[in-house]
Design an enzyme around this catalytic site. Sequence first.
Site, PDB file in Angstrom:
ATOM      1  N   ASP A 173      -4.253 -39.182 -23.894  1.00  0.00           N
ATOM      2  CA  ASP A 173      -4.297 -37.933 -26.013  1.00  0.00           C
ATOM      3  C   ASP A 173      -5.651 -38.073 -26.258  1.00  0.00           C
ATOM      4  OD1 ASP A 173      -2.123 -37.126 -26.048  1.00  0.00           O
ATOM      5  OD2 ASP A 173      -1.056 -39.010 -27.723  1.00  0.00           O
TER       6      ASP A 173
HETATM    7  N1  URA Z   1       1.700 -41.967 -25.122  1.00  0.00           N
HETATM    8  C1  URA Z   1       0.710 -40.893 -25.946  1.00  0.00           C
HETATM    9  O1  URA Z   1       1.450 -41.271 -26.775  1.00  0.00           O
HETATM   10  N2  URA Z   1      -0.647 -40.462 -25.984  1.00  0.00           N
HETATM   11  C2  URA Z   1      -1.139 -41.175 -25.018  1.00  0.00           C
HETATM   12  O2  URA Z   1      -2.922 -40.723 -24.542  1.00  0.00           O
HETATM   13  C3  URA Z   1      -0.927 -41.893 -23.530  1.00  0.00           C
HETATM   14  C4  URA Z   1       0.885 -41.755 -23.826  1.00  0.00           C
END
Ligand code: URA
Length: 230
Positions: free
Chosen positions: A102
């Site tokens: 993310d």
């Molecule tokens: N899980 C999430 O919620 N975000 C990420 O970036 C990776 C795994």
Amino acid sequence: MRLDRFLANLPQYNRQQVRLLLAQRRVRVDGQAVDDPRCEVRVFSHVQVDGQVLQTGEPARYLMLHKPAGCVSATRDPEHTTVLDLLPPALREGLHIAGRLDYNTTGLLLLTNDGQWSRRLTQPRTKQPKTYLVHTEDEIGTHYVARFREGFHFAFEDLTTLPAQLDILGPREARLVIVEGRYHQVKRMFGQFDNKVVALHREQMGAIRLDPGLAPGAYRELDATEIASV
Ligand code: URA
């Protein structure tokens, strides 16, 4: 593609000649004499017959990047800096991301032009562990551990997450190992307790650990052992 089909598709050989070439071990794939018609030829394979090169093979590339917060795991974005923008332009061509993070998640991001390799790393059925360091808004209760192990039902996909290992490191800090990479998976798992993830950092994918020598935004090529570990 299978080696026999690759050879038979070339104008100079028919199927019978291909069988003979293989039986006489005159074909080399990546330097090795091959007689198995099912041997796989990829865009990365170097193929020769009697020393004559039929395909040079594209170089396969594998990079690790220490993803900083505030950039998107995409190859293109009209508004934001992407992880590819952090690489020199000459290196970007043909790369894709093996397991996105993310926007504000930091840590290990792998980039490659080898689709089979990235699928082996990211597909849930291969069960390659991904390790995250998680900081949360509220306290992490000891009862979380069993729930992570049992799995959570994700209504949107109508699936139950595979067993995950949660180690509580502090009141609001834990290390989590999951073998899938569902959309926002870690945040949604903690969301089941109404506990917001305030910082998330990926430390490891499979046997590949984020190199502690890489500052946020820095990258390096994977070494042969790391590539072969997947
Ligand atoms: N899980 C999430 O919620 N975000 C990420 O970036 C990776 C795994």
